[in-house]
Design an enzyme around this catalytic site. Structure first.
Site, PDB file in Angstrom:
ATOM      1  N   SER A 129     -10.717  -0.568   3.085  1.00 19.35           N
ATOM      2  CA  SER A 129     -10.049  -0.888   4.196  1.00 19.35           C
ATOM      3  C   SER A 129      -9.836   1.076   4.756  1.00 19.35           C
ATOM      4  CB  SER A 129      -8.850  -1.424   3.736  1.00 19.35           C
ATOM      5  OG  SER A 129      -9.120  -2.944   3.834  1.00 19.35           O
ATOM      6  N   GLU A 175      -5.797   4.559   6.054  1.00 20.28           N
ATOM      7  CA  GLU A 175      -4.690   4.452   4.812  1.00 20.28           C
ATOM      8  C   GLU A 175      -5.103   5.008   3.400  1.00 20.28           C
ATOM      9  OE1 GLU A 175      -7.098   1.465   1.067  1.00 20.28           O
ATOM     10  OE2 GLU A 175      -6.116  -0.292   2.178  1.00 20.28           O
ATOM     11  N   ARG A 200       1.186  -1.157  -0.054  1.00 18.51           N
ATOM     12  CA  ARG A 200      -0.493   0.040   0.071  1.00 18.51           C
ATOM     13  C   ARG A 200       1.039   1.358  -0.167  1.00 18.51           C
ATOM     14  NH1 ARG A 200      -2.654  -3.920  -1.067  1.00 18.51           N
ATOM     15  NH2 ARG A 200      -4.920  -3.815  -0.005  1.00 18.51           N
TER      16      ARG A 200
HETATM   17  P1  FAD Z   1      -8.795   8.404  -5.464  1.00 16.68           P
HETATM   18  O1  FAD Z   1      -8.962   7.819  -4.448  1.00 16.68           O
HETATM   19  O2  FAD Z   1      -9.926   9.637  -6.785  1.00 16.68           O
HETATM   20  O3  FAD Z   1      -7.848   9.437  -5.436  1.00 16.68           O
HETATM   21  C1  FAD Z   1      -6.505   8.222  -4.348  1.00 16.68           C
HETATM   22  C2  FAD Z   1      -5.432   9.414  -3.962  1.00 16.68           C
HETATM   23  O4  FAD Z   1      -4.398   9.360  -5.488  1.00 16.68           O
HETATM   24  C3  FAD Z   1      -5.837  10.757  -4.087  1.00 16.68           C
HETATM   25  O5  FAD Z   1      -4.079  10.714  -2.890  1.00 16.68           O
HETATM   26  C4  FAD Z   1      -5.006  11.103  -4.915  1.00 16.68           C
HETATM   27  O6  FAD Z   1      -4.854  12.574  -5.841  1.00 16.68           O
HETATM   28  C5  FAD Z   1      -4.337  10.145  -5.971  1.00 16.68           C
HETATM   29  N1  FAD Z   1      -4.283   9.981  -7.637  1.00 16.68           N
HETATM   30  C6  FAD Z   1      -5.638   9.631  -7.856  1.00 16.68           C
HETATM   31  N2  FAD Z   1      -5.206   9.784  -8.929  1.00 16.68           N
HETATM   32  C7  FAD Z   1      -4.178   9.775  -9.329  1.00 16.68           C
HETATM   33  C8  FAD Z   1      -3.595   9.984 -10.803  1.00 16.68           C
HETATM   34  N3  FAD Z   1      -4.161  10.307 -11.867  1.00 16.68           N
HETATM   35  N4  FAD Z   1      -2.109  10.954 -10.494  1.00 16.68           N
HETATM   36  C9  FAD Z   1      -1.784  11.037  -9.506  1.00 16.68           C
HETATM   37  N5  FAD Z   1      -2.036  10.539  -8.400  1.00 16.68           N
HETATM   38  C10 FAD Z   1      -3.432  10.752  -7.846  1.00 16.68           C
HETATM   39  N6  FAD Z   1      -7.884  -0.616  -2.463  1.00 16.68           N
HETATM   40  C11 FAD Z   1      -6.496  -1.711  -2.296  1.00 16.68           C
HETATM   41  O7  FAD Z   1      -5.215  -1.734  -2.735  1.00 16.68           O
HETATM   42  N7  FAD Z   1      -7.006  -3.394  -2.595  1.00 16.68           N
HETATM   43  C12 FAD Z   1      -8.561  -3.116  -2.278  1.00 16.68           C
HETATM   44  O8  FAD Z   1      -8.706  -4.868  -2.120  1.00 16.68           O
HETATM   45  C13 FAD Z   1      -9.571  -2.020  -2.345  1.00 16.68           C
HETATM   46  N8  FAD Z   1     -10.811  -2.634  -2.487  1.00 16.68           N
HETATM   47  C14 FAD Z   1     -11.382  -1.297  -1.774  1.00 16.68           C
HETATM   48  C15 FAD Z   1     -13.158  -1.836  -2.075  1.00 16.68           C
HETATM   49  C16 FAD Z   1     -14.211  -0.611  -1.678  1.00 16.68           C
HETATM   50  C17 FAD Z   1     -15.458  -0.829  -1.306  1.00 16.68           C
HETATM   51  C18 FAD Z   1     -13.306   0.993  -1.621  1.00 16.68           C
HETATM   52  C19 FAD Z   1     -14.096   2.032  -1.417  1.00 16.68           C
HETATM   53  C20 FAD Z   1     -12.275   1.152  -2.100  1.00 16.68           C
HETATM   54  C21 FAD Z   1     -10.771  -0.134  -1.872  1.00 16.68           C
HETATM   55  N9  FAD Z   1      -9.664   0.111  -2.218  1.00 16.68           N
HETATM   56  C22 FAD Z   1      -8.802  -0.791  -2.392  1.00 16.68           C
HETATM   57  C23 FAD Z   1      -9.198   1.411  -2.641  1.00 16.68           C
HETATM   58  C24 FAD Z   1      -9.058   2.273  -4.011  1.00 16.68           C
HETATM   59  O9  FAD Z   1     -10.136   1.068  -4.601  1.00 16.68           O
HETATM   60  C25 FAD Z   1      -8.042   2.197  -4.586  1.00 16.68           C
HETATM   61  O10 FAD Z   1      -6.686   3.087  -3.563  1.00 16.68           O
HETATM   62  C26 FAD Z   1      -7.407   3.144  -5.944  1.00 16.68           C
HETATM   63  O11 FAD Z   1      -7.139   2.584  -6.414  1.00 16.68           O
HETATM   64  C27 FAD Z   1      -8.319   4.528  -5.403  1.00 16.68           C
HETATM   65  O12 FAD Z   1      -8.913   5.155  -6.889  1.00 16.68           O
HETATM   66  P2  FAD Z   1      -9.375   6.213  -7.482  1.00 16.68           P
HETATM   67  O13 FAD Z   1      -9.078   7.184  -8.826  1.00 16.68           O
HETATM   68  O14 FAD Z   1     -11.027   6.306  -6.502  1.00 16.68           O
HETATM   69  O15 FAD Z   1      -8.230   7.043  -6.424  1.00 16.68           O
HETATM   70  N1  EPU Z   2     -11.098 -10.453  10.430  1.00 18.82           N
HETATM   71  C1  EPU Z   2     -12.093 -10.176  11.701  1.00 18.82           C
HETATM   72  N2  EPU Z   2     -12.678  -8.908  11.555  1.00 18.82           N
HETATM   73  C2  EPU Z   2     -13.862  -8.897  10.301  1.00 18.82           C
HETATM   74  C3  EPU Z   2     -13.143  -8.902   9.618  1.00 18.82           C
HETATM   75  C4  EPU Z   2     -11.625 -10.115   9.667  1.00 18.82           C
HETATM   76  O1  EPU Z   2     -11.297 -10.906  12.670  1.00 18.82           O
HETATM   77  O2  EPU Z   2     -14.043  -7.923  11.098  1.00 18.82           O
HETATM   78  C5  EPU Z   2     -10.223 -10.943  10.689  1.00 18.82           C
HETATM   79  C6  EPU Z   2     -10.403 -12.521   9.668  1.00 18.82           C
HETATM   80  O3  EPU Z   2      -9.459 -13.842  10.251  1.00 18.82           O
HETATM   81  C7  EPU Z   2      -9.934 -12.548   8.548  1.00 18.82           C
HETATM   82  C8  EPU Z   2      -8.582 -11.630   8.571  1.00 18.82           C
HETATM   83  O4  EPU Z   2      -9.332 -10.735   9.314  1.00 18.82           O
HETATM   84  O5  EPU Z   2      -9.135 -13.601   8.035  1.00 18.82           O
HETATM   85  C9  EPU Z   2      -8.847 -10.510   7.246  1.00 18.82           C
HETATM   86  O6  EPU Z   2     -10.003  -9.613   6.561  1.00 18.82           O
HETATM   87  P1  EPU Z   2     -10.203 -10.159   5.309  1.00 18.82           P
HETATM   88  O7  EPU Z   2      -9.406 -10.977   4.173  1.00 18.82           O
HETATM   89  O8  EPU Z   2     -11.549  -9.454   4.967  1.00 18.82           O
HETATM   90  O9  EPU Z   2      -8.723  -9.015   4.497  1.00 18.82           O
HETATM   91  P2  EPU Z   2      -8.224  -7.659   4.890  1.00 18.82           P
HETATM   92  O10 EPU Z   2      -6.401  -8.255   5.783  1.00 18.82           O
HETATM   93  O11 EPU Z   2      -9.333  -6.403   5.718  1.00 18.82           O
HETATM   94  C10 EPU Z   2      -6.640  -7.024   3.206  1.00 18.82           C
HETATM   95  C11 EPU Z   2      -7.543  -5.327   1.841  1.00 18.82           C
HETATM   96  C12 EPU Z   2      -8.175  -5.877   1.681  1.00 18.82           C
HETATM   97  C13 EPU Z   2      -8.182  -6.839   0.421  1.00 18.82           C
HETATM   98  C14 EPU Z   2      -8.020  -7.811   0.985  1.00 18.82           C
HETATM   99  C15 EPU Z   2      -8.332  -8.690   0.537  1.00 18.82           C
HETATM  100  C16 EPU Z   2      -5.743  -4.751   3.563  1.00 18.82           C
HETATM  101  C17 EPU Z   2      -5.595  -2.869   4.719  1.00 18.82           C
HETATM  102  N3  EPU Z   2      -6.465  -4.268   2.743  1.00 18.82           N
HETATM  103  O12 EPU Z   2      -8.292  -7.204   3.915  1.00 18.82           O
HETATM  104  O13 EPU Z   2      -8.204  -4.934   0.332  1.00 18.82           O
HETATM  105  O14 EPU Z   2      -9.258  -6.801  -0.346  1.00 18.82           O
HETATM  106  O15 EPU Z   2      -6.959  -7.958   2.086  1.00 18.82           O
HETATM  107  O16 EPU Z   2      -6.785  -9.441  -0.380  1.00 18.82           O
HETATM  108  O17 EPU Z   2      -4.631  -4.739   2.375  1.00 18.82           O
HETATM  109  C18 EPU Z   2      -8.290  -1.949   0.582  1.00 18.82           C
HETATM  110  O18 EPU Z   2      -7.321  -1.659   0.644  1.00 18.82           O
HETATM  111  O19 EPU Z   2      -9.124  -0.946   0.737  1.00 18.82           O
HETATM  112  C19 EPU Z   2      -8.677  -3.224   0.794  1.00 18.82           C
HETATM  113  C20 EPU Z   2     -10.349  -3.198   0.599  1.00 18.82           C
END
Ligand code: FAD
Ligand code: EPU
Length: 350
Positions: free
Chosen positions: A244, A340, A165
């Site tokens: 997250s 994050e 991240r």
């Molecule tokens: P924004 O929210 O618009 O911007 C994020 C940051 O990047 C800001 O600082 C912005 O200024 C900068 N930025 C955006 N575009 C540019 C650009 N073109 N050039 C320079 N800077 C820029 N993330 C994960 O890694 N794994 C996950 O599994 C994951 N699951 C998610 C689930 C949900 C339901 C949600 C809501 C979010 C999740 N995220 C996850 C976080 C998010 O989706 C990612 O970080 C994604 O890359 C953000 O994209 P965005 O276009 O919405 O960025």
């Molecule tokens: N858990 C709990 N309580 C809860 C939820 C989860 O105890 O309410 C525990 C469980 O043991 C579970 C573990 O946490 O096994 C991990 O949970 P999960 O598999 O949902 O993954 P996470 O660690 O919460 C990370 C990333 C996600 C990504 C998933 C799958 C980060 C900060 N988050 O979540 O990314 O989608 O793994 O790879 O690394 C994001 O970055 O926004 C994001 C959603």
């Protein structure tokens, strides 16, 4: 290129937080982006960048010029032996649609990153990752515009300094570049990775009699990832959230062993350097925060790592809940959680 003043950003972030941009410009081509940056330089305006708004917390209003990326375009080029294909996508392309496009074109390797919200240009910022894969593993290079000069810059993988991240765009180069396109290396031969336990479990849960039990295509993996995500994470359109809210902490081996002795159920994922990543969700859940309510916001009742806007939440109120959690987790486990999403704008007076 049209610059508007005092633009409401509430519908442009998945947390639905209030906030206004002093000036705002939606750019759908790189020429307009260059003009917008020149305008900001000429008028001494700080520049911020917005993609899909799925990883930002607006603390208050945003001063200066906010550029909203809406550039489109996807290209592919065959490399060397024909097994490797380089895909280049414009920053404004929707990430999930790009993943689906590559799969439909029989280029494989992004299936584990299906359904991550947001746009292509933001993907390198925090080196998006999920289900056993990080963007950095497919990354070749990116193109950007330097905000202070308007000059085109290129970054290769080493120069991006990717981490969990993390990238140079959250560190030394934070706020200095607008990413305009990203190039990734994909494969024409499928080579699926289902080592992530939840993914393996979802795939082996196929109904009996399904003879594809041991042969999963990238499309199967993509579908399974989408299904897990839909089940685990709230849809921002229904419950406003940013995924997250905290990074998973990475602990030194000794501290991990000490904690594990105290909490034998604490899950831990050993890293290549001997450190151990632990789920922040587990810590927050164990501390009793799941479902806890703050001012106009809450910890999601099904996933302790997700904070949700309950309706009329401000960035300050959400960050207060986050701060309360950070203080409590530090006190209980001696671990400092790190937020994050990226914080934008100055704190509002409340
Ligand atoms: P924004 O929210 O618009 O911007 C994020 C940051 O990047 C800001 O600082 C912005 O200024 C900068 N930025 C955006 N575009 C540019 C650009 N073109 N050039 C320079 N800077 C820029 N993330 C994960 O890694 N794994 C996950 O599994 C994951 N699951 C998610 C689930 C949900 C339901 C949600 C809501 C979010 C999740 N995220 C996850 C976080 C998010 O989706 C990612 O970080 C994604 O890359 C953000 O994209 P965005 O276009 O919405 O960025
Ligand atoms: N858990 C709990 N309580 C809860 C939820 C989860 O105890 O309410 C525990 C469980 O043991 C579970 C573990 O946490 O096994 C991990 O949970 P999960 O598999 O949902 O993954 P996470 O660690 O919460 C990370 C990333 C996600 C990504 C998933 C799958 C980060 C900060 N988050 O979540 O990314 O989608 O793994 O790879 O690394 C994001 O970055 O926004 C994001 C959603």
């Amino acid at each position: 290129m049209k610059i508007r003043a005092n633009v409401n950003l509430q519908s442009l972030n998945t947390l639905a937080l209030p906030g206004r941009a002093e000036y705002f410009c939606r750019v759908d081509n790189n020429q307009s982006l260059a003009e917008a940056l020149a305008y900001a330089r000429a008028n001494n305006l700080p520049v911020s960048v917005l993609g899909g708004g799925s990883n930002v917390v607006f603390r208050g209003n945003i001063s200066g010029l906010m550029v909203h990326l809406a550039t489109r375009g996807i290209e592919c080029a065959q490399e060397g032996d024909g097994l490797c294909v380089h895909w280049t996508a414009a920053a404004g392309e929707n990430w999930h649609r790009f993943v689906q496009h590559t799969l439909a074109e029989k280029s494989y390797g992004l299936e584990n990153l299906s359904l991550i919200p947001g746009l292509v240009g933001a993907a390198p910022i925090q080196n998006i990752g999920a289900y056993g894969l990080e963007l950095s593993e497919r990354f070749v290079s990116l193109q950007a515009l330097e905000i202070s000069s308007g000059k085109i810059a290129h970054f290769n993988k080493a120069e991006c300094r990717f981490g969990y991240r993390d990238s140079i765009f959250k560190q030394g180069a934070a706020g200095q570049f607008v990413i305009t396109s990203v190039t990734l290396a994909l494969n024409t031969e499928p080579n699926v990775d289902i080592s992530y336990p939840a993914l393996a479990a979802a795939l082996s849960a196929r109904p009996q009699g399904d003879d594809r039990k041991d042969e999963f295509s990238p499309a199967d993996v993509s579908a399974a990832v989408c299904a897990i995500r839909r089940q685990k994470l709230p849809d921002p359109a229904v419950q406003a959230n940013a995924g997250s809210f905290f990074k998973n902490p990475v602990l030194g081996k000794q501290y991990w062993q000490k904690l594990q002795a105290e909490y034998p159920q604490l899950p831990g994922y050993p890293q290549a350097d001997g450190s151990v990543k632990v789920p922040a969700a587990w810590l927050i859940d164990r501390a009793g925060w799941k479902g806890a309510v703050g001012q106009n916001c809450a910890v999601h009742s099904e996933h302790a790592l997700v904070l949700v806007n309950s309706g009329a939440c401000s960035g300050g109120q959400l960050l207060q809940l986050a701060e309360d959690i950070i203080v409590d987790i530090q006190r209980r486990f001696g671990i400092l959680l790190v937020i994050e999403p990226q914080l934008l704008g100055l704190p509002a007076q409340e």
